[in-house]
Every structure is written in C-alpha cells, then in structure tokens.
Write a protein that holds these residues in place. Structure first.
Motif, mmCIF file in Angstrom:
data_model
loop_
_atom_site.group_PDB
_atom_site.id
_atom_site.type_symbol
_atom_site.label_atom_id
_atom_site.label_comp_id
_atom_site.label_asym_id
_atom_site.label_seq_id
_atom_site.Cartn_x
_atom_site.Cartn_y
_atom_site.Cartn_z
ATOM 1 N N GLY B 25 -5.712 32.580 -18.263
ATOM 2 C CA GLY B 25 -5.790 31.951 -17.105
ATOM 3 C C GLY B 25 -7.247 31.647 -16.657
ATOM 4 N N ALA B 26 -7.678 30.863 -15.817
ATOM 5 C CA ALA B 26 -8.862 30.532 -15.592
ATOM 6 C C ALA B 26 -9.245 30.311 -13.919
ATOM 7 C CB ALA B 26 -9.432 29.608 -16.353
ATOM 8 N N ALA B 54 -13.473 33.431 -16.007
ATOM 9 C CA ALA B 54 -14.088 33.244 -14.523
ATOM 10 C C ALA B 54 -15.164 31.916 -14.693
ATOM 11 C CB ALA B 54 -14.909 34.337 -13.890
ATOM 12 N N VAL B 55 -14.619 30.912 -14.272
ATOM 13 C CA VAL B 55 -15.244 29.163 -14.497
ATOM 14 C C VAL B 55 -15.412 28.779 -13.096
ATOM 15 C CG1 VAL B 55 -14.231 28.864 -16.850
ATOM 16 C CG2 VAL B 55 -12.812 28.171 -14.764
ATOM 17 N N GLY B 56 -15.175 29.277 -12.095
ATOM 18 C CA GLY B 56 -15.188 28.831 -10.681
ATOM 19 C C GLY B 56 -13.780 28.207 -10.116
ATOM 20 N N VAL B 64 -5.650 24.278 -14.909
ATOM 21 C CA VAL B 64 -4.376 24.147 -14.550
ATOM 22 C C VAL B 64 -3.519 23.050 -14.319
ATOM 23 C CG1 VAL B 64 -3.782 24.889 -12.292
ATOM 24 C CG2 VAL B 64 -2.516 25.960 -14.029
ATOM 25 N N SER B 65 -4.110 21.959 -13.869
ATOM 26 C CA SER B 65 -3.422 20.941 -13.376
ATOM 27 C C SER B 65 -3.576 19.933 -14.831
ATOM 28 C CB SER B 65 -4.416 20.045 -12.386
ATOM 29 O OG SER B 65 -4.838 20.652 -11.240
ATOM 30 N N GLN B 66 -4.466 20.090 -15.535
ATOM 31 C CA GLN B 66 -4.394 19.238 -17.060
ATOM 32 C C GLN B 66 -3.605 20.358 -17.965
ATOM 33 O OE1 GLN B 66 -8.519 18.798 -17.915
ATOM 34 N NE2 GLN B 66 -8.712 17.385 -16.414
ATOM 35 N N ARG B 67 -3.047 21.520 -17.641
ATOM 36 C CA ARG B 67 -2.184 22.180 -18.229
ATOM 37 C C ARG B 67 -2.854 22.664 -19.699
ATOM 38 N NH1 ARG B 67 0.300 21.404 -14.058
ATOM 39 N NH2 ARG B 67 2.345 20.764 -13.794
ATOM 40 N N ALA B 276 -8.390 34.877 0.508
ATOM 41 C CA ALA B 276 -7.482 35.514 -0.474
ATOM 42 C C ALA B 276 -7.695 34.606 -1.815
ATOM 43 C CB ALA B 276 -6.238 35.746 -0.156
ATOM 44 N N THR B 277 -7.370 35.211 -2.869
ATOM 45 C CA THR B 277 -7.486 34.262 -3.986
ATOM 46 C C THR B 277 -5.763 33.986 -4.504
ATOM 47 O OG1 THR B 277 -9.115 35.215 -4.841
ATOM 48 C CG2 THR B 277 -8.036 34.062 -6.514
ATOM 49 N N TRP B 278 -5.487 32.714 -4.720
ATOM 50 C CA TRP B 278 -4.224 32.333 -5.181
ATOM 51 C C TRP B 278 -4.021 31.742 -6.567
ATOM 52 C CZ3 TRP B 278 -6.344 31.713 -0.422
ATOM 53 C CH2 TRP B 278 -5.502 31.769 0.933
ATOM 54 N N ALA B 279 -2.799 32.459 -7.039
ATOM 55 C CA ALA B 279 -2.787 32.087 -8.559
ATOM 56 C C ALA B 279 -1.823 30.521 -8.581
ATOM 57 C CB ALA B 279 -1.777 33.000 -9.027
#
Lengths: 320, 337
Positions: B25-26, B54-56, B64-67, B276-279
C-alpha cells in the motif's frame, strides 16, 4: 629473431589492453552525459503540458501561485532562489577566504589539523540537520535579536533600510541565506586553503625578501597565484546553494513573495517542489512543479556558464 | 512416483504462495504510523506481510489509479464520480483530530468561540485582548500581543481538514471558499512551517502564536490547546471521544463510497475539526482485495488499542459494520465489474 617477434606480440597485446581501457573510460563519461541529457528531455517533456496550458512567458513571469485556482507563476520562486543564493555567496565568500588564509598562513601547526578537520566535517553534515538546527535555534535568535538590530542600524540608510525590513518572524529570505552561507562556507574554505597551500614557497620568500608585509604577500602574491582554484571553489559553492532544498525549506517561510524586504517570508524553487510534489493531485499542478524543476536546471546552467566564462575566462587571460 | 511428484509440487506451490503473501500500500503519511504498527502485529499472526509507503495522499491516489499498489490511502475522500471513473472502492481506516495550539504566557485554558476563530482567520481580530476573545475567557488576563498564525507550508491533509472546518464555520468571511490542502490564506500575520513538527516548533518558540497541528503532536509536544465551540454551541476540549462522536453523525455509507466531510458535525461532545484517512482498492482485483480486506478487518477488530495509543480515533462500531457489510457484498456480490 625469436625475441623480436615476442616483443611484437607483446606490443599488440598492450595496444589491445589500452584500447579496451580507453573505450571503457569513454563509456563511463558517455553514461553521465546521457543521464544528463535524459533528465533534460524528461523534464522538458513532462513540463510541456504546463507551457502549453499556461504559456511559456506567462508561466515564467507569473507572480501568483495558487494551485486551487489553477494559477501557476514561477517568478517568485526563481526570485527567491536567486536572492537566497546571493545572500549566501555574499556572506560565505569573505568568511571562507578568512578561514582559508588563517589555516594556510597564520594558524599554529598544532591547531591546523584540528580546525581543518572540523571545517571539513562541517561540509559533510547532511542538509536536514542544518534545517532543523536553523528552525529550532537560528530562527528564534534571528527574530528576537539579529533582525531587529539590523533593522535599527540601517533605519536611515536609503536602500538598506528597505532591504533590512519586513515582518521579522525569523523564517524569511535572510535566515535562509544565512543557513545556506553556513553550509557552503566549508567548501570555499577548504578548497581555497588547499589552493593557498600549493603556492610555491619560493614566490612567498622572494616577496618577503623584497620587504613585503604578510598582508601584501597574501593579497598580492598568494591570491593571484591561486585565483583559478579559488574562483572555482566559489562556483562550486554557488551550485550547491542554488539546488539546496531541505535546509532552505525549513527556514524560508514558504510563501511565494516578490519583495525586496529580506525579513519577509519567501520561497524558492526547490522548497516549493519539496512541499507540494507529494500531494500534487491534478495533472496541471504535477506538470507545473516539474516545469519549476526544469527552470531550476536552466537557471543553474546559465549561472554556472556565466560564472565560468566571465570569471574563469578573465582570470586565465590576465594571470595565467 | 506420480503422487510423489504431485505432492512435491503442491508443497512447493503452497510454500511459494505463503512466501509471496504480501500486500503493498502507499499514500497518506498521517496514517502511516498506524498501518505500520498494525502490519507488524498482523504479520506475526498471519504471516501476511503488509508494506506501506508513506508517499503522500496525492501520490497514493496516483499509484493506486495506475494499479501500482494493492491499496492507496488518502486523507481526503474521492467523490463517488471519481471512484467510478477509476473503478476504485473506498472505505475509512481511522479518524484523527486537528487542534489549535497556542503560546500565550499566563493563559492556560483558552476558549475560542466560532466567532473568534473566524475573526482570527479572516484577519479582523489582530490582537489577543480583542473583546470577542475576552468574552469567552472571563477568568483569563489576555495580553495585548499581536496574533501570529502558524500554518503548514507543505500541502497536507491536516490543512485540508482545518480549512474544511473553517469554510463550514465561517463561510464567506474567509479569503478561500473551499477546503484545500494548501489554501491562499490572504493574511499577513501568518508564518508557514514544514510539517506538524515545524508548526509545533514555531508555536513553542514564539509568543502570541496560534497554529493547528494533529492532536498527537500537541500532546507529545506538551502544547497548550484551545477549547473550541462546536456546532451545537458547547465548548469542548479535544479528545478521542470527541473525534469519534463526529464520525457517528456523518452521513456516509457504501452508497456514496463513504464520501463524507467529518468536520463541524452536530453533537454535544463532538470536536469540530475531525478528519479521516480512506483506503482505496482497485475493484477488479478480487483476489488481492480479499487479502487487503482481511488485513483491514483484522485492524478493525483487534487494532483499536494500537490506534488509541497512537492518538487515532477508531471508527465507531456502527461505521465498521457498514464497511464490513460492503466487503461481504463485494466478495459474494456481482458488483465487481
């Protein structure tokens, strides 16, 4: 006869070895040239979207930077980079020269190694440490003592009273320049010291023999002899100051700000990129930040080129 | 012989599967300490390795958009339309609160009404002894010091949360009109520092400063924090309970991809500045998603003590149930596309 043919074969073997070695060295040099060209091409390609959307001149001379309203102007960032670098060079050059002369000529031998090593260690400290130290120690000192004092001293001097004023929060162009100066002084000092150390003793002794004072020997004999290396050290320091990121980001205040007040917060190209790149979520912002990087590369090249041709050229012409 | 070979391959196969069991994850750096601590415990129970970079948030969404990763994490939720376009699934991981910290000698329990906060952030209130501030602090002697506002220099989820609160509470009094990770503040008595730690440092060093930091940094740095007036008019001190209260009132669920703004929610105990932080998960990767969901389900079930220790507010049970139901529907349902 037999020996002669052996020698011939041996010669052939050596020539072959030389050829391989030469090509290998050529390759290493080429790889770095190619990487540089590659970086240039990638930055240009990625930033072309910005130049197309906003316009090349509008991007460079734009004064507002607000990604929320799709406003991208690079001028305050370029200005900040140049002004902090200028402050740094103005402060670091005399300081570095002073250290170098002291170490090369006046320092008692026992102190020499200690002070010399300390200066070299100073050059090896990672920039983030300068940044943290700047924020926690230097910034409060600046805003409490240094900046109000400078402001008071130059209050009635025409141009300087404009320069030495502003909000005086401590995080500003001036503090950034001072931190940069501290970072690059060791470079200038150690290279200049090495250059002064290799001045032939016979030159110095001749000057002393003619009745020159110590000051005269240093200024009129040693500096002219070592001129090339000394200018080179300043150029090297200039390059580092232009590209410094972490330390500056901590202390520069981080507001795009076109102002002559050195005690006002500002920003530089590198600190804007460091602050915004990780969270750049739209295409144009991403591209605009890369365009800033591209501009920094161009500015870097221009300044180094000017410095090299003008100063080094002049030095070569008249002295060596 | 044949069985022996089959046995061998099956052993090798399972071995290689268990070795390759890792989830990547990132994204958001605000949630990184929690995910990394969860992952550390999770691997010892399940041997599944969860790597989180933790890349921001912005970079996490891009990755994640680019998978490029199995999940992204963002401090600002994506709108349902964006989720649909990128074919992503979204759910909250945990919540956190931002607080105003200040440095005023002699003043230990500062209360700010919504009117005072808006006055400060619109530039109308410039000194600490302003009558609007005095009105809520009858017992304190406020000095005649100029107000200096410390904000984040870098784009950040914390700023997004705070500006979201300010926009809802103050409306048109501000120079900016929508939440932003780095707004155009339009103020002169302002200083920007890098990171929560940078802002905390400025507040500590300079008298008259008020600034916003994540709750953790205020607690760890020993900063004095402001009691704020919430939407229902009560003055509240920041607390995990107050953060969780905000989550209960938020209008969110699977139907809108858990897209919700958590700031300035109603409720007597509610703290007004909650984020909050969303996955974010790629919808089409069903098998990988099962692994990711198992990890988050473990975190929901067993991770609350870790979260509290790190000053994150765990999601209320009602929200967790909604997310779990969405996972079950996803695993057995048809909406996998």
């Amino acid at each position: 006869m037999k020996d002669y043919s052996d020698l011939k074969a041996l010669g052939k073997k050596f020539r072959f070895q030389d050829l391989i070695f030469e090509k290998f060295l050529l390759l290493t040099a080429l790889i770095f040239a190619l990487i540089l060209v590659g970086i240039f091409i990638v930055l240009f390609k990625e930033s072309s979207y910005t130049f197309k959307e906003i316009g090349f001149l509008k991007f460079i001379f734009g004064t507002e930077w607000d990604p929320d309203s799709d406003l991208y102007g690079a001028l305050p960032h370029i200005y900040g980079t140049l002004i902090t670098t200028m402050i740094a060079i103005l402060l670091a050059t005399p300081l570095g020269f002073g250290i170098a002369i002291f170490l090369a000529e006046l320092c008692p031998p026992r102190l020499k190694t200690v002070v010399g090593t300390l200066v070299e260690i100073l050059a090896a400290i990672p920039s983030i440490i300068y940044g943290m130290w700047g924020l926690y120690v230097l910034v409060p000192l600046m805003s409490k003592y240094v900046e109000p004092t400078l402001h008071k001293i130059f209050d009635h001097v025409p141009i300087l009273n404009e320069l030495f004023s502003g909000q005086m929060f401590g995080t500003d162009y001036f503090t950034a320049g001072v931190v940069l100066a501290l970072m690059i002084t060791p470079f200038i000092a150690s290279v200049t010291r090495d250059a002064l150390n290799v001045v032939p003793p016979i030159l110095k002794e001749s000057a002393y023999g003619l009745g020159a004072t110590k000051t005269e020997v240093i200024v009129k004999v040693m500096f002219p002899f070592a001129k090339l290396a000394i200018i080179g050290s300043v150029i090297l320091a200039l390059g580092r100051a232009l590209g410094e990121t972490m330390a500056v980001t901590f202390v520069v205040g981080n507001f795009p700000n076109l102002t002559v007040h050195l005690f006002d917060p500002g920003t530089t190209i590198t600190s804007t990129i460091a602050n915004e790149f990780g969270e750049a979520d739209n295409q144009l912002e991403y591209s605009a930040l890369i365009a800033l990087a591209f501009l920094l590369l161009v500015v870097d090249f221009l300044i180094l080129w000017v410095a090299k041709t003008v100063f080094l050229g002049k030095a070569r012409k008249y002295n060596l | 012989m044949v069985t022996k070979k089959a046995l061998l391959t099956s052993v090798l196969f399972t071995a290689s599967v268990s070795l390759a069991a890792s989830v990547n994850g990132a994204g958001s750096s605000a949630i990184a300490p929690l995910l990394q601590d969860w992952a550390q415990d999770y691997v010892s129970y399940t041997t599944v390795q969860v790597n989180y970079q933790a890349v921001g948030s912005g970079a996490g969404i891009r990755m994640v958009s680019q998978r490029m990763v199995d999940f992204g994490a963002s401090d600002a939720p994506l709108k349902p339309s964006q989720l649909k376009r990128k074919n992503l699934m979204q759910f909250p991981i945990a919540a956190f609160g931002a607080v105003f910290a200040y440095n005023l000698p002699g003043v230990d329990h500062l209360k700010l009404s919504t009117k005072a906060v808006c006055g400060i952030f619109s530039g109308r209130i410039r000194y600490w002894d302003n009558p609007v501030i005095k009105a809520a602090n009858p017992g304190e002697s406020l000095p005649h010091l100029p107000i200096l506002i410390a904000v984040r220099a870098d784009k950040s989820g914390t700023t997004y949360t705070v500006t979201s609160y300010l926009v809802k509470a103050c409306g048109s009094q501000l120079r900016f009109h929508k939440p932003s990770k780095k707004p155009f503040w339009g103020l002169y008595n302002i200083v920007a520092a890098k990171g929560n730690a940078g802002v905390a440092a400025v507040i500590q060093k300079k008298q008259g400063t008020i600034g916003y930091v994540e709750y953790t940094y205020a607690v760890k740095g020993g900063l004095k924090v402001v009691s704020l007036q919430n939407r229902d008019g009560y003055y509240v001190e920041p607390s995990l309970k107050g953060f969780q209260s905000a989550l209960k009132y938020a209008q969110w669920g699977p139907e809108n991809g858990f897209y919700a703004s958590l700031t300035y929610q109603p409720g007597k105990e509610t703290w007004p500045i909650v984020g909050a932080t969303w996955a974010l998960l790629p919808k089409e990767k069903v098998n990988r998603n099962k692994m990711v969901m198992e990890f988050f389900n473990w975190g929901y079930t067993f991770g609350d003590p870790i979260a509290k220790k790190l000053f994150y507010a765990p999601l209320p049970e009602s929200v967790k149930e909604k997310v779990r139901k969405m996972w079950v529907d996803y695993k057995y349902g048809s909406n996998t596309k």
